[in-house]
Design a protein around this motif. Sequence first.
Motif, mmCIF file in Angstrom:
data_model
loop_
_atom_site.group_PDB
_atom_site.id
_atom_site.type_symbol
_atom_site.label_atom_id
_atom_site.label_comp_id
_atom_site.label_asym_id
_atom_site.label_seq_id
_atom_site.Cartn_x
_atom_site.Cartn_y
_atom_site.Cartn_z
ATOM 1 N N UNK A 128 26.518 5.860 5.700
ATOM 2 C CA UNK A 128 27.174 6.025 7.003
ATOM 3 C C UNK A 128 28.520 6.712 6.829
ATOM 4 N N UNK A 129 29.082 7.182 7.940
ATOM 5 C CA UNK A 129 30.397 7.831 7.917
ATOM 6 C C UNK A 129 31.492 6.779 7.800
ATOM 7 N N UNK A 130 32.548 7.115 7.087
ATOM 8 C CA UNK A 130 33.671 6.198 6.934
ATOM 9 C C UNK A 130 34.290 5.872 8.288
ATOM 10 N N UNK A 131 34.290 6.836 9.185
ATOM 11 C CA UNK A 131 34.896 6.656 10.507
ATOM 12 C C UNK A 131 34.069 5.742 11.408
ATOM 13 N N UNK A 132 32.814 5.498 11.025
ATOM 14 C CA UNK A 132 31.940 4.672 11.855
ATOM 15 C C UNK A 132 31.199 5.454 12.914
ATOM 16 N N UNK A 133 31.504 6.748 13.029
ATOM 17 C CA UNK A 133 30.841 7.590 14.025
ATOM 18 C C UNK A 133 29.492 8.060 13.504
ATOM 19 N N UNK A 134 28.602 8.371 14.419
ATOM 20 C CA UNK A 134 27.290 8.866 14.029
ATOM 21 C C UNK A 134 26.344 7.731 13.667
ATOM 22 N N UNK A 135 25.103 8.101 13.475
ATOM 23 C CA UNK A 135 24.073 7.106 13.182
ATOM 24 C C UNK A 135 23.978 6.866 11.679
ATOM 25 N N UNK A 136 23.895 5.610 11.296
ATOM 26 C CA UNK A 136 23.768 5.258 9.881
ATOM 27 C C UNK A 136 22.321 5.430 9.426
ATOM 28 N N UNK A 137 22.160 5.680 8.132
ATOM 29 C CA UNK A 137 20.826 5.836 7.535
ATOM 30 C C UNK A 137 20.568 4.621 6.661
ATOM 31 N N UNK A 165 22.247 8.435 -7.305
ATOM 32 C CA UNK A 165 21.305 7.642 -6.498
ATOM 33 C C UNK A 165 20.231 8.581 -5.966
ATOM 34 N N UNK A 166 18.992 8.298 -6.325
ATOM 35 C CA UNK A 166 17.856 9.117 -5.883
ATOM 36 C C UNK A 166 17.191 8.453 -4.686
ATOM 37 N N UNK A 167 17.171 9.173 -3.560
ATOM 38 C CA UNK A 167 16.521 8.668 -2.338
ATOM 39 C C UNK A 167 15.542 9.727 -1.841
ATOM 40 N N UNK A 168 14.506 9.346 -1.129
ATOM 41 C CA UNK A 168 13.588 10.342 -0.563
ATOM 42 C C UNK A 168 14.334 11.294 0.367
ATOM 43 N N UNK A 169 14.061 12.586 0.237
ATOM 44 C CA UNK A 169 14.786 13.602 1.013
ATOM 45 C C UNK A 169 14.614 13.416 2.517
ATOM 46 N N UNK A 170 13.520 12.787 2.928
ATOM 47 C CA UNK A 170 13.254 12.622 4.365
ATOM 48 C C UNK A 170 14.343 11.811 5.067
ATOM 49 N N UNK A 171 15.015 10.920 4.325
ATOM 50 C CA UNK A 171 16.051 10.092 4.945
ATOM 51 C C UNK A 171 17.325 10.890 5.234
ATOM 52 N N UNK A 172 17.556 11.945 4.463
ATOM 53 C CA UNK A 172 18.788 12.726 4.617
ATOM 54 C C UNK A 172 18.593 13.996 5.429
ATOM 55 N N UNK A 173 17.347 14.299 5.801
ATOM 56 C CA UNK A 173 17.068 15.509 6.585
ATOM 57 C C UNK A 173 17.646 15.377 7.990
ATOM 58 N N UNK A 174 18.281 16.454 8.453
ATOM 59 C CA UNK A 174 18.845 16.452 9.806
ATOM 60 C C UNK A 174 17.744 16.685 10.832
ATOM 61 N N UNK A 175 18.012 16.259 12.051
ATOM 62 C CA UNK A 175 17.022 16.397 13.122
ATOM 63 C C UNK A 175 16.667 17.867 13.323
ATOM 64 N N UNK A 176 15.370 18.145 13.386
ATOM 65 C CA UNK A 176 14.922 19.525 13.595
ATOM 66 C C UNK A 176 14.677 20.295 12.321
ATOM 67 N N UNK A 177 15.170 19.792 11.171
ATOM 68 C CA UNK A 177 14.967 20.467 9.896
ATOM 69 C C UNK A 177 13.636 20.038 9.284
ATOM 70 N N UNK A 178 12.993 20.932 8.510
ATOM 71 C CA UNK A 178 11.736 20.548 7.848
ATOM 72 C C UNK A 178 11.988 19.433 6.828
ATOM 73 N N UNK A 179 11.088 18.477 6.785
ATOM 74 C CA UNK A 179 11.247 17.325 5.902
ATOM 75 C C UNK A 179 10.559 17.597 4.573
ATOM 76 N N UNK A 180 11.313 17.457 3.492
ATOM 77 C CA UNK A 180 10.760 17.662 2.153
ATOM 78 C C UNK A 180 10.216 16.346 1.602
ATOM 79 N N UNK A 181 9.206 16.471 0.746
ATOM 80 C CA UNK A 181 8.608 15.284 0.147
ATOM 81 C C UNK A 181 9.370 14.806 -1.089
ATOM 82 N N UNK A 182 10.071 15.724 -1.741
ATOM 83 C CA UNK A 182 10.758 15.393 -2.987
ATOM 84 C C UNK A 182 11.979 14.524 -2.777
ATOM 85 N N UNK A 183 12.597 14.125 -3.884
ATOM 86 C CA UNK A 183 13.787 13.266 -3.806
ATOM 87 C C UNK A 183 15.067 14.066 -3.574
#
Length: 358
Positions: A128-137, A165-183
């Motif tokens: 999440x953002x330090x400021x608390x703004x935006x949606x947390x993942x 820290x390795x996380x699935x790329x789908x969690x960090x993809x922005x709305x409207x962007x293609x979702x990758x399967x890799x980490x």
Amino acid sequence: MKEIFVPSDGELQYKKKASFARRRKAGSISSLAFGVLAVLCLLGAIVCIVLTEIGERSKETETLLYILSGSFAGGAALFAAATVLISKIAHSVYQTELDFRERCDSENSFFVGEGTLATFEKDGLRIHAESGKGEAIKVPYLEIRFFSVCTRHLPREKGEWSVVIEVPAKYLAKAGEPVEDGPALIQADAKERLYRCIENFGLTMIGGREDTKKSEKGKKFSLLKSFVFPDRAGRKRILTQIILGVVAFALGIGLAFWQLTVGIILGVFGSFIGGRAVWSYIQKKSVLYFYEEGIYWKEEHKNDSVFLKWEEIESISEEEKKGYLFLKVTCPYGSFYFLSREGVMEFLGQNHPEKCVE
């Protein structure tokens, strides 16, 4: 780095953060100011030296110029030392400030980017953002891997430690962007509090920890073989500077018979330009070194170089891309690509066959 007490009151936290920010900015401005003063003093010393050699002057004036030259030179050295010292202090203050800001959010929070925190919670990692703004993942721990990684730019034990820290790329993809399967990889500074946090949540850390023994950190590695890859295009560009330096140096020698000071200045300028260009010409290459302890890929700039120990390498193979042959070195957290050529895989096959794959 010492931990600063975090007050529970939000207003006191804000004041403390502002205090850190002021100290950090003051350090940065002071470092810049001392750097500028060091350059000005150096220029003043050069001007005074030149003035002592040009024209006829009284003994008193000449003595004064020599005194000023020495004073400016001493000032340049003093201000340069102050610049380095204050820069180190400012960096230390910044590291303490970041840790304080993390702990203001939570004792289990850590920066993983500019203004972005990763907080360890019972059911997963919240980004999440330090400021608390935006949606947390929110990422479940079952889909995360943690690596303790040491980035080394020289063939030695000492390096910069971090937690990747390795996380699935789908969690960090922005709305409207293609979702990758890799980490996707995010990075946090290695600190004892982070290691404790990972252990307390029952999570697994892949990789070693920093060895604090001075004898091990200063250990000299043993070179076995090297392969050189000259940068021919870069060397061609440097040739112009070498020619310019040689011409200026030759003109300086000629002018010295007519006007000694002007000739010396031009000669020194030419030797500096030419010498620097020759050094750059020699450095315009990449080198693949094989040590008993690992692989070292050396670039012209230190920060582009990387040393990988054998124990962190999973496999090595060759790949061809755009007409160039590359050595693909795979580690648990990702792959590195280095230039390769005939003889590289043969050497690896003889010395580390367990790492080689087709």
